[in-house]
Enzyme design. Structure first.
Site, short mmCIF file in Angstrom:
data_model
loop_
_atom_site.label_atom_id
_atom_site.label_comp_id
_atom_site.label_asym_id
_atom_site.label_seq_id
_atom_site.Cartn_x
_atom_site.Cartn_y
_atom_site.Cartn_z
N SER A 1 0.84 -1.19 0.00
CA SER A 1 0.00 0.00 0.00
C SER A 1 0.87 1.23 0.00
CB SER A 1 -0.92 0.02 1.23
OG SER A 1 -0.17 0.25 2.40
N SER A 2 0.25 2.36 -0.27
CA SER A 2 0.89 3.65 -0.06
C SER A 2 0.37 4.16 1.28
CB SER A 2 0.53 4.63 -1.18
OG SER A 2 1.14 5.89 -0.96
#
Length: 377
Positions: free
Chosen positions: A91-92
């Site tokens: 994920s970011s």
């Protein structure tokens, strides 16, 4: 060098203003980095989870750029990859947490940084912007993520050293790193890191639901405080590893076993205790199901096969059923009683000393006030 639209720049500026107003961004150099680097260059399709509404929203920059950009420049995590069981594996990270960690890292030009968990490459870009490509090394177990990040970073003109490997082993180099920043959760601080960071260098790592900021000493030990609440996805040592889902944890604890009656303290759900439990017993997964028929606590340790479930009863008691090695519910109760006796301290009052042989010691308020030796694995 990739160029971005005026809309993207305006949204970035608005996000940075919010991060400043909310107290996550203070230093001009990091504000400039967040303003300069387009987050959307590191994601194309992603999912945003809304825990309040209990739903996930999928975005695609090629299909609905305006809607996706609005999500990109919200202070939310962008999930970009799932394992076959549906658990996020990349994920970011939420921008506020990224900003907090970068400032906690206390890194300056001339320092060399090792990032554990390349992910999308966005955090590496922020580091490169401030320190220069030559100062940044990033490692990830997933070769596809590394190559994708390499391409995206190069598209913006950044070329840090990217390595495919197990982050727990670090990345050997000809000279010591000044900082290690881990963007994944770990059960313990790996011994390898202690020899790869110079004396007085800093390790910033997520343990349980907290950040630990440790300073390395000349004897390759490390010591420091838990500074903030934080939670990352767990580090993967094997790409084939599938994380247990909520349903898996409930199912693992839904078996016949040893039954007994036990207390159900009213403070079991306090956040500080949950953090402490995750630090002491990092492999134990815990789920609470609320229903009209009553609550159900399910605990499972996939590493050992131990499990337990507890069903509340009138009078502050619970019926407990458990199996496998040890008793997960008894461990939780003992830890809760110990924490209660200490006055229910917040996680930030605790600190951690990691010896050169990997032993982890928990202390309260001051390093010489040892309160627990953490289990080893």
């Amino acid at each position: 060098m990739t160029t971005t639209s005026a809309d993207s720049a305006q949204l970035r500026a608005r996000l940075v203003d919010h991060l400043v107003e909310d107290g996550f961004l203070h230093e001009p150099r990091w504000r400039e980095a967040f303003l300069a680097i387009p987050r959307e260059e590191f994601v194309d399709r992603f999912t945003v989870h809304d825990p309040t509404a209990g739903r996930c929203t999928h975005h695609d920059l090629t299909m609905d750029r305006a809607g996706a950009l609005a999500a990109v420049y919200s202070d939310v995590a962008l999930v970009t990859q799932l394992d076959s069981g549906g658990t996020a594996t990349s994920s970011s990270t939420t921008p506020s947490l990224m900003a907090l960690m970068l400032e906690r890292l206390d890194v300056y030009p001339g320092h060399r940084v090792l990032e554990i968990g390349t992910g999308t490459g966005y955090n590496a870009a922020l580091l490169c912007h401030v320190l220069g490509d030559h100062a940044v090394t990033s490692v990830d177990i997933d070769p596809c993520l590394v190559e994708r990040a390499r391409t995206r970073l190069a598209g913006l003109g950044y070329r840090p050293r990217l390595v495919v490997g197990d982050g727990a082993l670090g990345v050997p180099a000809t000279t010591h790193y000044d900082r290690i920043i881990a963007t994944c959760g770990l059960p313990r601080v790996p011994e390898a890191w202690l020899t790869q960071v110079r004396p007085s260098g800093i390790i910033l790592v997520n343990l349980g639901f907290t950040l630990a900021r440790l300073t390395v000493t000349t004897d390759h030990s490390a010591c420091g405080r838990f500074t903030d609440y934080a939670a990352f996805m767990f580090r993967r040592a094997d790409l084939s590893e599938i994380a247990p889902t909520v349903q898996d944890i409930i199912a693992a604890a839904d078996r016949d076993g040893t039954t007994y009656q036990a207390p159900l303290p009213p403070f079991l759900e306090e956040r500080s205790l949950q953090c402490l439990h995750a630090i002491v017993y990092p492999h134990v997964r815990r789920v609470i199901v609320h229903s009209d028929d009553g609550d159900l606590y399910s605990l499972s340790n996939p590493a050992t096969g131990a499990w337990a479930r507890a069903c509340p009863e009138p009078g502050g008691q619970a019926t407990v059923v458990h199996g496998g090695p040890g008793d997960l519910w008894r461990n939780l109760l003992d830890l809760a009683a110990w924490w209660d006796d200490l006055g229910r301290p917040e996680p930030t009052r605790f600190g951690l000393t990691v010896s050169s042989n990997g032993a982890h010691t928990l202390w309260l308020d001051q390093p010489d006030r040892t309160v627990m030796s953490l289990p080893t694995f």
